[in-house]
Write a protein that holds these residues in place. Structure first.
Motif, short mmCIF file in Angstrom:
data_model
loop_
_atom_site.label_atom_id
_atom_site.label_comp_id
_atom_site.label_asym_id
_atom_site.label_seq_id
_atom_site.Cartn_x
_atom_site.Cartn_y
_atom_site.Cartn_z
N VAL A 104 0.72 -1.66 0.15
CA VAL A 104 0.13 -0.18 0.26
C VAL A 104 0.56 1.37 -0.16
N LEU A 150 4.52 -2.45 -5.56
CA LEU A 150 5.81 -3.90 -5.82
C LEU A 150 6.65 -3.56 -6.61
N LEU A 164 4.65 -12.02 -12.33
CA LEU A 164 5.36 -10.95 -10.80
C LEU A 164 6.38 -12.14 -10.81
N GLY A 177 14.41 -8.47 -10.76
CA GLY A 177 14.90 -7.32 -9.44
C GLY A 177 14.42 -6.11 -9.90
N ASP A 178 13.53 -5.68 -10.25
CA ASP A 178 12.10 -5.01 -10.68
C ASP A 178 11.17 -4.78 -9.51
N VAL A 179 10.60 -6.32 -8.41
CA VAL A 179 9.66 -5.91 -8.61
C VAL A 179 10.58 -6.56 -6.60
N ARG A 180 9.83 -6.07 -5.40
CA ARG A 180 11.01 -5.55 -4.48
C ARG A 180 10.39 -7.75 -4.29
N GLY A 181 11.81 -8.04 -3.82
CA GLY A 181 11.69 -9.15 -2.96
C GLY A 181 11.20 -9.51 -1.36
N ASP A 182 11.05 -8.80 -0.91
CA ASP A 182 10.27 -8.78 0.17
C ASP A 182 8.63 -8.99 1.13
N VAL A 183 8.35 -9.38 -0.55
CA VAL A 183 6.44 -9.90 -0.30
C VAL A 183 6.43 -11.13 -0.67
N GLU A 184 6.63 -11.93 -0.30
CA GLU A 184 6.00 -13.85 -1.61
C GLU A 184 5.22 -13.43 -2.61
N LEU A 215 1.41 -14.71 -2.37
CA LEU A 215 0.66 -13.33 -1.45
C LEU A 215 0.46 -11.99 -2.00
N ALA A 216 1.57 -11.18 -2.90
CA ALA A 216 1.53 -10.40 -3.30
C ALA A 216 0.29 -10.34 -4.64
N VAL A 269 -0.24 0.37 -7.16
CA VAL A 269 0.30 -1.77 -7.29
C VAL A 269 1.88 -1.19 -7.30
N PHE A 270 2.28 -0.50 -7.94
CA PHE A 270 3.42 -1.07 -9.12
C PHE A 270 4.61 0.84 -7.66
N SER A 271 3.65 1.40 -7.88
CA SER A 271 4.48 2.64 -6.59
C SER A 271 4.17 3.27 -5.12
N GLY A 272 2.89 2.90 -5.32
CA GLY A 272 2.42 2.54 -3.30
C GLY A 272 2.06 4.24 -3.65
#
Lengths: 195, 195
Positions: A188, A192, B135, B142-149, B152-153, B188-191
Motif C-alpha cells: 500500500v 511492488l 510477477l 530484480g524489478d519487483v521487491r523481494g520481501d513480499v512473497e 501473497l502479492a 500497485v507499482f509505486s504505492g
C-alpha cells in the motif's frame, strides 16, 4: 470434569456457532431452527441467552466493529505525522481482520435489510471516513501522492485489505498474521516496484 | 420501426438480462421462470436460443474470461521486461473489469456447484497463475521487491482489482475507466507514499 457440553454453553460459544451459520447460509437464510441444530441446544435455550437472531447478528458485527474502532484510539494512530498514523492503522486493520476473521467476514457481507444491518453499514461507513480523513491529512502534508483521488485510494486500499477474508485460513500451515499485515503495509505504501 | 420488443430478442440481449438476474438472485436461486419474467418472453422462446440456464451462465462467464485472457495476447503483454508487461496487464485487467462489469461480477461470484462453475473457477485459476508467473519473472529480474512473497502479492493485487466490482457504477457521474485503471497501476507499482 464430566459436565455435558450443553451445560458449558455460554453466550460467547453460541455467538461463535451463529456466526459460522450466518456466513454459510447468509443471515436472511438462517432460521432459529438452523441455529438450534448447529449449536446442539434447543431453541428455548437460545432464547435464554438472546432475544433472537438479530441480537446475535448485532453482537457479532459489534465485535468486528469494536475491534476496528479500537485501533483509532491506540497511541500510534493518534500521535505523529498522518502518513505514519495511516500506515499503523492499515497494518492493524489487517491484524484485526485476521484475529476476528469470522466476525469481520460477516460484517463485510451485511447488506442492509434489517435495522441492525443498516446500523452496521452506517458504522462501517464511519470507520471508512475516519481512515479517508487520515489519508486526506497525509496528502495535505505532502507525504502521500497527489495524483490519486483520496476517495478512490481509500476504496482501493480497503478493497485490498477486505479481500483477505476470501482466502485467509487460520490453519497453521499458511501465512501468519504478521506476514500478511506487513505485506499489505509494504504494497500500500511503497508498491511492488523495487525502489 | 414498429417491431414489437419480443421480435428483436437476440441471444445477446437475453444474455445481458440473464446476467442481471443471476447477480441479483444468485445463480442457484434463479429459475427459468425468473429468466422468462425478467426477459418478458416465454420459457419456450428462451429454449429456442439456449439449452437452459447453465448455458447462459457458461456464455456469461466466457465473455468475462475471454476478455481477461485476450489481454495476455496483446503485444505489450508479450514483449519487454516482465515488470512492464505486468503493469500493462494490471491496467488492462481494470479496464476489462469495468467494460464487462456485470460479466466479471458474475464470474467473481461463481462458487463451483455445477460443472460450468467448476470449469469457470479452473479458468480463473489459470489466469491468476499466468499473472503470478509474470510477477515471479519481474521479481527474478530484480524489478519487483523481494520481501513480499509472490503468491501473497498476487492475491493482494487481485483483491484490490476485483473489489472494484463492489462499488463501481457506470452511471456517467462517477469516475471513468481510465482514472480507475491508472490509479490502480500507480498504487500497485509505486504505492501511496510520495517518493
Amino acid at each position: 470434569m464430566t459436565t455435558a457440553k450443553r451445560d458449558t454453553y455460554t453466550p460467547e460459544t453460541l455467538l461463535s456457532v451463529a456466526v459460522q451459520v450466518f456466513i454459510e447460509r447468509g443471515y436472511d437464510g438462517t432460521s432459529m431452527e438452523h441455529l438450534s441444530k448447529a449449536a446442539g441446544i434447543s431453541k428455548s435455550s437460545i432464547y435464554h441467552h438472546v432475544s433472537g437472531k438479530e441480537e446475535l447478528l448485532r453482537r457479532a458485527v459489534s465485535r468486528a466493529l469494536d475491534g476496528l474502532f479500537a485501533i483509532l484510539d491506540e497511541e500510534p494512530a493518534r500521535a505523529g505525522r498522518a502518513v505514519q498514523r495511516l500506515e499503523y492503522v492499515v497494518q492493524r486493520m489487517v491484524e484485526v481482520l485476521i484475529s476476528e476473521l469470522p466476525y469481520v467476514t460477516l460484517l463485510l457481507r451485511v447488506r442492509g435489510n434489517t435495522g441492525t444491518e443498516r446500523w452496521a453499514l452506517e458504522r462501517r461507513r464511519d470507520f471508512d471516513h475516519r481512515v479517508a480523513a487520515l489519508l486526506k491529512a497525509a496528502a495535505a502534508d505532502g507525504d502521500v501522492r497527489g495524483d490519486v483521488e483520496v476517495r478512490l485510494a481509500t476504496r482501493l486500499v480497503f478493497g485490498m485489505i477486505n479481500s483477505i477474508v476470501e482466502w485467509y485460513r487460520p490453519d497453521g500451515r499458511g501465512m501468519g498474521e504478521r506476514e500478511v499485515s506487513e505485506a499489505v503495509a509494504r504494497l500500500v505504501f511503497s508498491g511492488l516496484r523495487q525502489a
